[in-house]
Design a protein around this motif. Structure first.
Motif, PDB file in Angstrom:
ATOM      1  N   ALA A   1       0.813  -1.221   0.000  1.00 32.40           N
ATOM      2  CA  ALA A   1       0.000   0.000   0.000  1.00 32.40           C
ATOM      3  C   ALA A   1       0.845   1.270   0.000  1.00 32.40           C
ATOM      4  N   GLN A   2       2.171   1.109  -0.043  1.00 34.99           N
ATOM      5  CA  GLN A   2       3.073   2.250   0.034  1.00 34.99           C
ATOM      6  C   GLN A   2       3.637   2.591  -1.343  1.00 34.99           C
ATOM      7  N   GLU A   3       4.411   3.671  -1.364  1.00 41.80           N
ATOM      8  CA  GLU A   3       5.114   4.066  -2.573  1.00 41.80           C
ATOM      9  C   GLU A   3       5.975   2.902  -3.067  1.00 41.80           C
ATOM     10  N   GLN A   4       6.105   2.772  -4.375  1.00 39.44           N
ATOM     11  CA  GLN A   4       6.784   1.606  -4.947  1.00 39.44           C
ATOM     12  C   GLN A   4       8.273   1.812  -5.224  1.00 39.44           C
ATOM     13  N   TRP A   5       8.779   3.038  -5.041  1.00 41.10           N
ATOM     14  CA  TRP A   5      10.181   3.290  -5.385  1.00 41.10           C
ATOM     15  C   TRP A   5      10.874   4.062  -4.272  1.00 41.10           C
ATOM     16  N   PHE A   6      10.941   3.528  -3.091  1.00 40.91           N
ATOM     17  CA  PHE A   6      11.651   4.200  -1.997  1.00 40.91           C
ATOM     18  C   PHE A   6      13.154   4.220  -2.298  1.00 40.91           C
TER      19      PHE A   6
END
Length: 849
Positions: free
Chosen positions: A413-418
Motif C-alpha cells: 500500500a506504500q510508494e513503490q520506489w523508496f
C-alpha cells in the motif's frame, strides 16, 4: 530571456572567477608586493566570507526552469558558491598560513567521515550513482566533498565570535522569510515571486494563530517538502535561543529591548512553523532537545563539582534554577495535557494537533504499527541489506538496490520506489556500512566532547559558556531524534556542518573569547599576519605556491563544469523538451518548435551532456515517446524509427550501466507494452522480477501483458503468485479475482474476495461481472455495498441501473425512490427517471438524447 534570468547567478559567479583568478595568478607570477598588502588580503577574506553568507540564502531558491525545481537549483548554487570560496581560500591560505585549517577533534571527525564515505563510494554497488546521486536528491559523494570544503573554509575564515553571530543572525532572518513564504501554501492559487508569496503568507500565518484556515495544509514553502522545513525550523528555534542567551551575557534587556524581542519572537515563530509542517519527527526532537536543554543546567548546579558551583554567583544560580524549572514544567504540561486530551473534540478538530498527540502514548509498538508501518518495514529491509554488506555498505543513493532485492510484500500500500530508509542512521548504514555509521555518529560525539571538556560558567579559561553548551547540546539532541524518523537534505546538512565549523573554530582559537568586545582582536591578528618571515617563506617557495593556485584554478573550472554547468544545462533542456511536448504548447510556441522532430532533438541534446541526469532524461523519454510516435505515425517513417531507436539504445545503455537495477527494465517493459511489443515487454518484466521477485506490482504488470498476449491461464497464475505474497493486498485480491472471473471461476474469486467489502465492491469486479452478465452476483454485491454505506444515494442508483439491465423495472423504481428519500434535491431528476421507466424507456439513453 527567461533562461538567462534563471542562470544569472551562475554566469555572474563564473565571470567573477574568470576575471579574478587570472589576475591573482598574474600578480603571483610577477611577485607583486601589492597583493601582500593588508587591504588586498582583507578584500579577499571578506569576499570568501560573503560567499559563505550567500550559501545560507540557497533555501530560498526555487528553479522552475529545472527538473525537481525545489532541489536542483539550491544544490547547483551551493556547489558553485563553495567551489569559488574554496578556490579563493586556497589563494588566501597560500599567502597567509595562519588561515590553514587548525587541528582538532572535530576536524579529525569530519575528515574521517569524508574518507570513509569516499572508500564506500568506490566500493558501491553503483559507483556512478553513489558519487553523483540524481536530480531528485542531489546528494552523493560529490555533495559530501562540497560540505567538507564548506566546513574547512568556514572554520578557517570566520575568526571572531562577532562574525559567527552575524552569520547566525542572517540565517535566522532567512528562516523567518522562508517560514512566512511557507504559509502561502494555504493559497492554492499561489504563483508569484518569492517576496510576493512571503507577504501573502503573512495573512495565513496570522490566520493559523487566531482562527482556522478553510483546510489543513502541511506547509513546505521553498524547501518543497514539509519534513525539510520541519527540521530547518527546528534548528533555527535553537539558534534563536542561542543568540538570545549570548545577548544576556553582554547586555541587559533595557539596553537592547528590540534584539531581545526579536530573538524571543523568532524562537516562537520557528516553533509555529514547525507545528504547521506537521513533521512528527521534528516535534519529538523539539520536545527532547528542549527538555534536555532545560535539565542540564539544573543537573550541573545540583550535581556539579565544587569548582563549577564556586564559579557561579548565587544570583546566577537562582536565575538558572527559575528559568530551567519553569521551562521543564511548561514542557511537561504541554506534552501531558496533549496526551490526556488527545481524544477530545478540541484536539481532533485540528488535524495537525491530533497528528502530534497520537505520538504521546506508551504503546510504541501500536504507533509504529498504525502510523510508522512503512518505516519499520523499510528498516527491516535495510537491516537485511546491512547484513549482506556490513562494513562499507552499498554506497550513497544505492538503497534502491536493497529495496528491490529485499522488498517486503507488506509494502503493497506504500510508494513503490523508496530510495531512502526514512531514518538517517539506517541511511548511513546502507551508504557506508558500520564504518559509515560510526563516522557519522563520530561527528555528534566530537561536538559533545569538544563542548563539554570544561564546564566552568563564564571563566576566562574556557571557550564556551555553559549556557551556550546547553543550547547547542539541546539542538544536537533535537536533530539526532528528528533523524530517527526522516532523512536529511541539503538545507539541514548546511546547518549541521556550519555548527561543526563553529564549534571547531571556537575550540581551536588561540584567543580567549569571552565577549564580543574582546573577540574583535582576533580578526586584527589574522589580517596582520603579513610578517616578513611569512613573506620570505612564500617567495622562497613561489613555484610551489604558483603550482598550488594553478591547480586550484583548473580544478575549479573542471569541477564547476562537471558538477554544475553540464547537469544544469541537461536539466534545463529536459524541462524544455517536456514543456514543448505538452498538447497546448503548440498554441503558444508554434508548430515548428513543438514538432516531434524538435522535441526529439531536445532529448538528444539533454543526453549529449552525458551527466548523472541521464537517468531522469531516459525515463521521461520513455514516457514521452509513445505520444511522439502517435504524432508521426504514417507521416515520417524515418523520424518514427529515430524515436524508437533512441529509446531502445538509451535503455540498453541504462541496463548495461546498472545491471542490478530493476527500474530501467520496468520502464522499458512499459514502453514496449505501449508500443504493442508484448513479447519484448514480457522479456523485460521477467528480468525485473528476477531482481525483485517479491514485488507484487511487477507481477501484476507481467500478468496484464500476458492477458494482452491471450495467455489467460498464465496470467491467472502470475496474479496468484502476487496474491500469495501478501493476501491482505486489495490490489492483488482484485486482480487475481478478475483473472478468475474472466476464466469463469467466480466461485473461487468469491472465496478470495469474501470479507473484504472494498475489494468485493471494486468497480473493476462489477464491470467484469457485468461483462459476463452475472447479474444476480452483481446485485448480491450491490446489497453488501448498501449495507456498508446505507446513506450513499449513488449506491442505490447503481443498483437501479442493474435492475433495468435485468428487465426488472419495478425493482429499479424502488431503488430510485430510495435515492429521492436520501437526497430530496434529486427529486426532479428521480421522478423523471421513474416516468421514463414506466413508459418503457431507458432514462439514461433518453436523457442523453
Amino acid at each position: 530571456m527567461k533562461n538567462k534570468k534563471h542562470f544569472f547567478l551562475y554566469q555572474l559567479f563564473l565571470k567573477t572567477g574568470c576575471d579574478i583568478l587570472p589576475a591573482i595568478f598574474t600578480i603571483i607570477v610577477n611577485q607583486n608586493k601589492l597583493f601582500m598588502n593588508r587591504t588586498t588580503k582583507n578584500a579577499l577574506l571578506y569576499t570568501i566570507i560573503a560567499l559563505i553568507y550567500a550559501v545560507f540564502f540557497t533555501p530560498l531558491i526555487v528553479s522552475t526552469s529545472l527538473f525537481f525545481p525545489y532541489i536542483t537549483g539550491k544544490a547547483f548554487i551551493f556547489r558553485l558558491l563553495v567551489e569559488i570560496a574554496t578556490t579563493l581560500y586556497i589563494v588566501l591560505a597560500v599567502f597567509d598560513r595562519s588561515f590553514l585549517p587548525k587541528k582538532g577533534t572535530i576536524l579529525t571527525a569530519v575528515l574521517a567521515f569524508t574518507v570513509v564515505l569516499g572508500v564506500s563510494t568506490f566500493t558501491a554497488e553503483d559507483v556512478t550513482k553513489s558519487f553523483w546521486s540524481n536530480f531528485e536528491r542531489m546528494e552523493g559523494y560529490v555533495t559530501i566533498l562540497h560540505l567538507f570544503f564548506f566546513f574547512i573554509v568556514s572554520a578557517s575564515v570566520l575568526c571572531t565570535r562577532k562574525a559567527w553571530y552575524a552569520l547566525f543572525n542572517t540565517s535566522l532572518a532567512i528562516s523567518i522569510a522562508l517560514g512566512l513564504r511557507a504559509f502561502a501554501d494555504y493559497d492554492v492559487s499561489r504563483n508569484g515571486a518569492f517576496v510576493v508569496e512571503m507577504f501573502r503568507g503573512i495573512k495565513y500565518f496570522f490566520l493559523s494563530i487566531f482562527s482556522s484556515p478553510e483546510k489543513t495544509v502541511r506547509i513546505a514553502g521553498s524547501l518543497g517538502n514539509s519534513s525539510y522545513l520541519g527540521v530547518y525550523s527546528l534548528i533555527h528555534a535553537f539558534v534563536a535561543g542561542l543568540l538570545l542567551l549570548s545577548l544576556t551575557s553582554v547586555k541587559k534587556i533595557s539596553e537592547a529591548p528590540i534584539r531581545y524581542a526579536f530573538y524571543i519572537l523568532a524562537t516562537i515563530f520557528n516553533i509555529v512553523v514547525l507545528y504547521n509542517t506537521g513533521t512528527r519527527g521534528s516535534f519529538v526532537g523539539l520536545v527532547a532537545g528542549s527538555f534536555m536543554a532545560a535539565l542540564i543546567p539544573l543537573a550541573l548546579i545540583f550535581f556539579g563539582n565544587n569548582k563549577f558551583n564556586q564559579s557561579i554567583s548565587e544570583s546566577i544560580k537562582r536565575n538558572i534554577k527559575i528559568a530551567s524549572s519553569v521551562s521543564l514544567i511548561v514542557i511537561v504540561l504541554i506534552v501531558g495535557l496533549l496526551g490526556v486530551y488527545k481524544e477530545s473534540d478540541f484536539v481532533k478538530s485540528s488535524n495537525l494537533l491530533y497528528r502530534f498527540s497520537s505520538l504521546i502514548t506508551t504503546d510504541i509498538k501500536g504507533v509504529l504499527a498504525t502510523q510508522g508501518e512503512s518505516r519499520t518495514l523499510l528498516w527491516g529491509m535495510s537491516w537485511k541489506g546491512v547484513q549482506e554488506r556490513p562494513l562499507l555498505g552499498w554506497g550513497q543513493d544505492n538503497f534502491s538496490y536493497v529495496f528491490a532485492k529485499y522488498y517486503d510484500p507488506k509494502m503493497y500500500a506504500q510508494e513503490q520506489w523508496f530510495d531512502r530508509t526514512h531514518n538517517v542512521f539506517f541511511d548511513w548504514l546502507i551508504a557506508g556500512g558500520l564504518l559509515g555509521l560510526l563516522s557519522y555518529l563520530g561527528l555528534f560525539f566530537a561536538l559533545i566532547y569538544v563542548l563539554w571538556r570544561k564546564t566552568i560558567l563564564n571563566a576566562d579559561s574556557v571557550v564556551f559558556d555553559v549556557l551556550e553548551k546547553t543550547v547547542i547540546t539541546g539542538l544536537l539532541i533535537a536533530y539526532f531524534v528528528h533523524n530517527v524518523f526522516i532523512f536529511d537534505n541539503l538545507a539541514s546538512y548546511i546547518l549541521f556542518f556550519i555548527l561543526l565549523a563553529y564549534v571547531h573554530q571556537r575550540s581551536t582559537d588561540t584567543t580567549v573569547v569571552v565577549s564580543d568586545t574582546k573577540s574583535n582582536a582576533k580578526l586584527n591578528a589574522n589580517t596582520k599576519s603579513d610578517s616578513k618571515n611569512s613573506y620570505n617563506d612564500l617567495m622562497n617557495n613561489s613555484s610551489v605556491s604558483i603550482a598550488i593556485i594553478l591547480i586550484a584554478m583548473l580544478a575549479f573550472g573542471y569541477v564547476s563544469n562537471e558538477a554544475v554547468y553540464k547537469p544544469y544545462m541537461a536539466g534545463k533542456t529536459l524541462i524544455q523538451a517536456l514543456q514543448y511536448s505538452q498538447p497546448e504548447a503548440a498554441k503558444v510556441l508554434g508548430a515548428e518548435k513543438t514538432s516531434p522532430k524538435a522535441i526529439l532533438e531536445l532529448f538528444k541534446k539533454a543526453l549529449a551532456y552525458d551527466t548523472f541526469a541521464n537517468t531522469e532524461i531516459r525515463e521521461r523519454l520513455a514516457e514521452t515517446a509513445p505520444a511522439l510516435l502517435v504524432a508521426t505515425a504514417n507521416k515520417d517513417p524515418e523520424l518514427t524509427q529515430a524515436i524508437m531507436s533512441l529509446v531502445v539504445s538509451e535503455y540498453e545503455k541504462a541496463i548495461v550501466e546498472s545491471p542490478k537495477d530493476p527500474r530501467p527494465l520496468m520502464f522499458m517493459a512499459l514502453y514496449s507494452q505501449k508500443m504493442g511489443q508484448f513479447n519484448e515487454a514480457i522479456k523485460y518484466m521477467d528480468q525485473a522480477i528476477a531482481l525483485s521477485p517479491t514485488k507484487q506490482s511487477f507481477l501484476h504488470q507481467k500478468a496484464i501483458i500476458e492477458i494482452s498476449l491471450d495467455q489467460n491461464v498464465q496470467a491467472v497464475e502470475t496474479f496468484k503468485k502476487a496474491y500469495e505474497l501478501e493476501p491482505k493486498s486489495k490490489e492483488s485480491k482484485v486482480l487475481y479475482s478478475l483473472g478468475l472471473i474472466y476464466n469463469n471461476k467466480f466461485s473461487e474469486a468469491k472465496k478470495i474476495l469474501e470479507g473484504d467489502i472494498l475489494a468485493l465492491t471494486d468497480q473493476r469486479i462489477l464491470d467484469a461481472l457485468l461483462q459476463k452478465k452475472m447479474y444476480s452476483e452483481i446485485i448480491e454485491i450491490a446489497k453488501l455495498k448498501i449495507e456498508a454505506d446505507p446513506k450513499n444515494p449513488q449506491t442505490y442508483m447503481s443498483l437501479a441501473g442493474l435492475y433495468l439491465q435485468m428487465k426488472k423495472p419495478a425493482d429499479a423504481i424502488a431503488q430510485i425512490q430510495k435515492v429521492i428519500e436520501l437526497s430530496p434535491e434529486s427529486k426532479q431528476v428521480g421522478e423523471y427517471y421513474i416516468s421514463e421507466i414506466r413508459a418503457g424507456r431507458d432514462p439514461s439513453k433518453t436523457q442523453a438524447q
